[in-house]
Write an enzyme that holds these catalytic residues in place. Structure first.
Site, PDB file in Angstrom:
ATOM      1  N   SER A  12       0.858  -1.195   0.000  1.00 58.50           N
ATOM      2  CA  SER A  12       0.000   0.000   0.000  1.00 58.50           C
ATOM      3  C   SER A  12       0.887   1.235   0.000  1.00 58.50           C
ATOM      4  O   SER A  12       1.691   1.431   0.926  1.00 58.50           O
ATOM      5  CB  SER A  12      -0.887   0.020   1.246  1.00 58.50           C
ATOM      6  OG  SER A  12      -1.432   1.326   1.387  1.00 58.50           O
ATOM      7  N   HIS A  37      -1.204  -1.259  -4.348  1.00 58.89           N
ATOM      8  CA  HIS A  37      -2.481  -0.964  -3.684  1.00 58.89           C
ATOM      9  C   HIS A  37      -2.572   0.533  -3.363  1.00 58.89           C
ATOM     10  O   HIS A  37      -1.676   1.097  -2.732  1.00 58.89           O
ATOM     11  CB  HIS A  37      -2.564  -1.802  -2.407  1.00 58.89           C
ATOM     12  CG  HIS A  37      -3.857  -1.734  -1.669  1.00 58.89           C
ATOM     13  ND1 HIS A  37      -4.949  -2.502  -2.015  1.00 58.89           N
ATOM     14  CD2 HIS A  37      -4.242  -1.001  -0.595  1.00 58.89           C
ATOM     15  CE1 HIS A  37      -5.947  -2.252  -1.175  1.00 58.89           C
ATOM     16  NE2 HIS A  37      -5.542  -1.334  -0.307  1.00 58.89           N
ATOM     17  N   ASP A  39      -4.806   3.467  -1.633  1.00 54.88           N
ATOM     18  CA  ASP A  39      -5.862   3.688  -0.645  1.00 54.88           C
ATOM     19  C   ASP A  39      -6.463   5.079  -0.774  1.00 54.88           C
ATOM     20  O   ASP A  39      -5.825   6.080  -0.436  1.00 54.88           O
ATOM     21  CB  ASP A  39      -5.285   3.510   0.768  1.00 54.88           C
ATOM     22  CG  ASP A  39      -5.104   2.045   1.108  1.00 54.88           C
ATOM     23  OD1 ASP A  39      -6.063   1.278   0.943  1.00 54.88           O
ATOM     24  OD2 ASP A  39      -3.991   1.662   1.539  1.00 54.88           O
ATOM     25  N   MET A  41      -9.167   7.732   0.454  1.00 59.54           N
ATOM     26  CA  MET A  41      -9.983   8.030   1.644  1.00 59.54           C
ATOM     27  C   MET A  41     -10.575   9.428   1.534  1.00 59.54           C
ATOM     28  O   MET A  41      -9.913  10.346   1.045  1.00 59.54           O
ATOM     29  CB  MET A  41      -9.102   7.940   2.893  1.00 59.54           C
ATOM     30  CG  MET A  41      -8.386   6.607   3.034  1.00 59.54           C
ATOM     31  SD  MET A  41      -7.523   6.496   4.601  1.00 59.54           S
ATOM     32  CE  MET A  41      -6.660   4.932   4.387  1.00 59.54           C
ATOM     33  N   HIS A  70      -8.427   0.961  -3.829  1.00 58.65           N
ATOM     34  CA  HIS A  70      -9.338   0.664  -2.712  1.00 58.65           C
ATOM     35  C   HIS A  70     -10.057   1.956  -2.325  1.00 58.65           C
ATOM     36  O   HIS A  70      -9.444   2.852  -1.748  1.00 58.65           O
ATOM     37  CB  HIS A  70      -8.490   0.111  -1.559  1.00 58.65           C
ATOM     38  CG  HIS A  70      -9.257  -0.200  -0.321  1.00 58.65           C
ATOM     39  ND1 HIS A  70      -8.634  -0.486   0.879  1.00 58.65           N
ATOM     40  CD2 HIS A  70     -10.599  -0.285  -0.079  1.00 58.65           C
ATOM     41  CE1 HIS A  70      -9.553  -0.725   1.807  1.00 58.65           C
ATOM     42  NE2 HIS A  70     -10.756  -0.604   1.259  1.00 58.65           N
ATOM     43  N   MET A  72     -12.272   4.004  -0.107  1.00 61.90           N
ATOM     44  CA  MET A  72     -12.907   4.140   1.206  1.00 61.90           C
ATOM     45  C   MET A  72     -13.625   5.480   1.180  1.00 61.90           C
ATOM     46  O   MET A  72     -13.235   6.449   1.848  1.00 61.90           O
ATOM     47  CB  MET A  72     -11.834   4.070   2.304  1.00 61.90           C
ATOM     48  CG  MET A  72     -11.308   2.656   2.500  1.00 61.90           C
ATOM     49  SD  MET A  72      -9.709   2.598   3.305  1.00 61.90           S
ATOM     50  CE  MET A  72      -8.649   2.798   1.880  1.00 61.90           C
ATOM     51  N   MET A 141     -11.210  -6.730   5.359  1.00 61.47           N
ATOM     52  CA  MET A 141     -10.443  -5.766   6.158  1.00 61.47           C
ATOM     53  C   MET A 141     -10.081  -6.394   7.497  1.00 61.47           C
ATOM     54  O   MET A 141     -10.964  -6.870   8.223  1.00 61.47           O
ATOM     55  CB  MET A 141     -11.266  -4.491   6.407  1.00 61.47           C
ATOM     56  CG  MET A 141     -11.602  -3.668   5.178  1.00 61.47           C
ATOM     57  SD  MET A 141     -10.176  -3.097   4.223  1.00 61.47           S
ATOM     58  CE  MET A 141      -9.236  -2.173   5.443  1.00 61.47           C
ATOM     59  N   ASP A 177      -6.477  -6.933   3.951  1.00 61.72           N
ATOM     60  CA  ASP A 177      -5.956  -5.574   4.065  1.00 61.72           C
ATOM     61  C   ASP A 177      -5.929  -5.122   5.521  1.00 61.72           C
ATOM     62  O   ASP A 177      -6.981  -4.954   6.137  1.00 61.72           O
ATOM     63  CB  ASP A 177      -6.828  -4.631   3.224  1.00 61.72           C
ATOM     64  CG  ASP A 177      -6.200  -3.265   3.056  1.00 61.72           C
ATOM     65  OD1 ASP A 177      -5.094  -3.039   3.575  1.00 61.72           O
ATOM     66  OD2 ASP A 177      -6.840  -2.421   2.403  1.00 61.72           O
TER      67      ASP A 177
HETATM   68  C1  DX5 Z   1      -6.306   0.834   5.804  1.00 65.38           C
HETATM   69  C2  DX5 Z   1      -5.805   0.661   4.383  1.00 65.38           C
HETATM   70  C3  DX5 Z   1      -4.676  -0.310   4.262  1.00 65.38           C
HETATM   71  C4  DX5 Z   1      -3.459   0.091   5.023  1.00 65.38           C
HETATM   72  C5  DX5 Z   1      -2.597  -1.098   5.264  1.00 65.38           C
HETATM   73  O1  DX5 Z   1      -7.417   1.636   5.801  1.00 65.38           O
HETATM   74  O2  DX5 Z   1      -6.855   0.225   3.553  1.00 65.38           O
HETATM   75  O3  DX5 Z   1      -4.387  -0.599   2.909  1.00 65.38           O
HETATM   76  O4  DX5 Z   1      -2.718   1.057   4.380  1.00 65.38           O
HETATM   77  O5  DX5 Z   1      -1.533  -0.677   6.061  1.00 65.38           O
HETATM   78  P1  DX5 Z   1      -0.797  -1.644   7.080  1.00 65.38           P
HETATM   79  O6  DX5 Z   1      -0.246  -2.777   6.262  1.00 65.38           O
HETATM   80  O7  DX5 Z   1       0.258  -0.766   7.651  1.00 65.38           O
HETATM   81  O8  DX5 Z   1      -1.817  -2.106   8.062  1.00 65.38           O
HETATM   82 ZN    ZN Z   2      -6.427  -0.646   1.472  1.00 67.98          ZN
END
Ligand code: DX5
Ligand code: ZN
Length: 232
Positions: A12, A37, A39, A41, A70, A72, A141, A177
């Site tokens: 990620s 990956h 993320d 948000m 991903h 969110m 998750m 994840d």
């Molecule tokens: C959390 C994200 C993950 C996160 C994983 O909301 O979706 O992808 O970055 O990070 P680690 O591996 O540090 O838990």
């Molecule tokens: Zn993620």
């Protein structure tokens, strides 16, 4: 993007140097990651803000493997086209992001991307049953979404086992994840997962000047996961 259940490591970039995404991505790919990956948000569905379609478009030329986005965010539907145009190979939306996940998954495929469905640690898998034939990936998750570096939630192992049985022979990836390390990866590989997202465990200790550490971190997670698969 062909389907198989081999172990895939998806770093990620939430844990990468935000001022240097291009070189960070080149470094993790050169060091053997399988997917990248991303993320996204929105500060509403999750209590953190990251980036949107323009950043995805900017990093796309640096990604030679798979761009795994991903989302969110809530709402999701108004942004699907923009993320598809930005070059996402996989677009994952959350079961919890709105009342019409079925429509969202249809829209993702209609825009030419693989459709992913993410489920929070508190959600069961009953609601996944009628979506199985319209998804390419289910993301379980193992932390509450929003931040990297959180602790792996062990209760999700049982969920992954049940999900793996529910999927049967369908070509659907199980992605994990949150909190993946060489210690937790084998638990999920044995339970039936094939895509392992890892942020902090891949980027810790390394840098674009010292990318070999990324390689060591990726190998440690992969070796642990593949070892558990063989033993299972
Ligand atoms: C959390 C994200 C993950 C996160 C994983 O909301 O979706 O992808 O970055 O990070 P680690 O591996 O540090 O838990
Ligand atoms: Zn993620």
């Amino acid at each position: 993007m062909s389907f198989d259940r081999s172990i895939k490591i998806a770093p990620s970039i939430l844990s990468a140097d935000f001022a240097n995404f291009g070189q960070e991505i080149q470094a993790i790919e050169a060091q053997g990651c399988d997917w990248v990956h991303v993320d996204v948000m929105d500060g509403h569905f999750v209590p953190n803000l990251t980036f949107g379609p323009p950043l995805c478009a900017a990093i796309r030329p640096h990604i030679k493997t798979v761009m795994d986005v991903h989302l969110m965010i809530s709402p999701v539907d108004p942004y699907i086209e923009a993320f598809a145009e930005a070059g996402a190979d996989v677009i994952t939306a959350h079961l919890e992001a709105g009342p019409h996940i079925h429509r969202t998954l249809q829209a993702i495929r209609a825009n030419g991307a693989k459709a992913g469905l993410a489920i929070n640690p508190g959600s069961g898998i009953d609601d996944v049953e009628y979506l199985l034939d319209m998804v390419d990936l289910i993301c379980v998750m193992t932390v509450n979404p929003g931040f990297g570096g959180q602790k792996f939630i062990h209760s999700q192992i049982d969920k992954v086992k049940k999900l793996r049985a529910m999927i049967g022979d369908r070509p659907v990836h199980i992605e994990i994840d949150g909190g993946i390390t060489p210690e937790t990866a084998p638990l999920m590989a044995a339970a039936g997962a094939d895509v392992l997202v890892a942020g902090s465990a891949v980027f810790k200790g390394g840098s674009v000047e010292n990318p070999g550490v990324y390689g060591e971190n990726i190998r440690a997670i992969r070796d642990a996961a593949e070892g558990a698969r063989k033993a299972a």
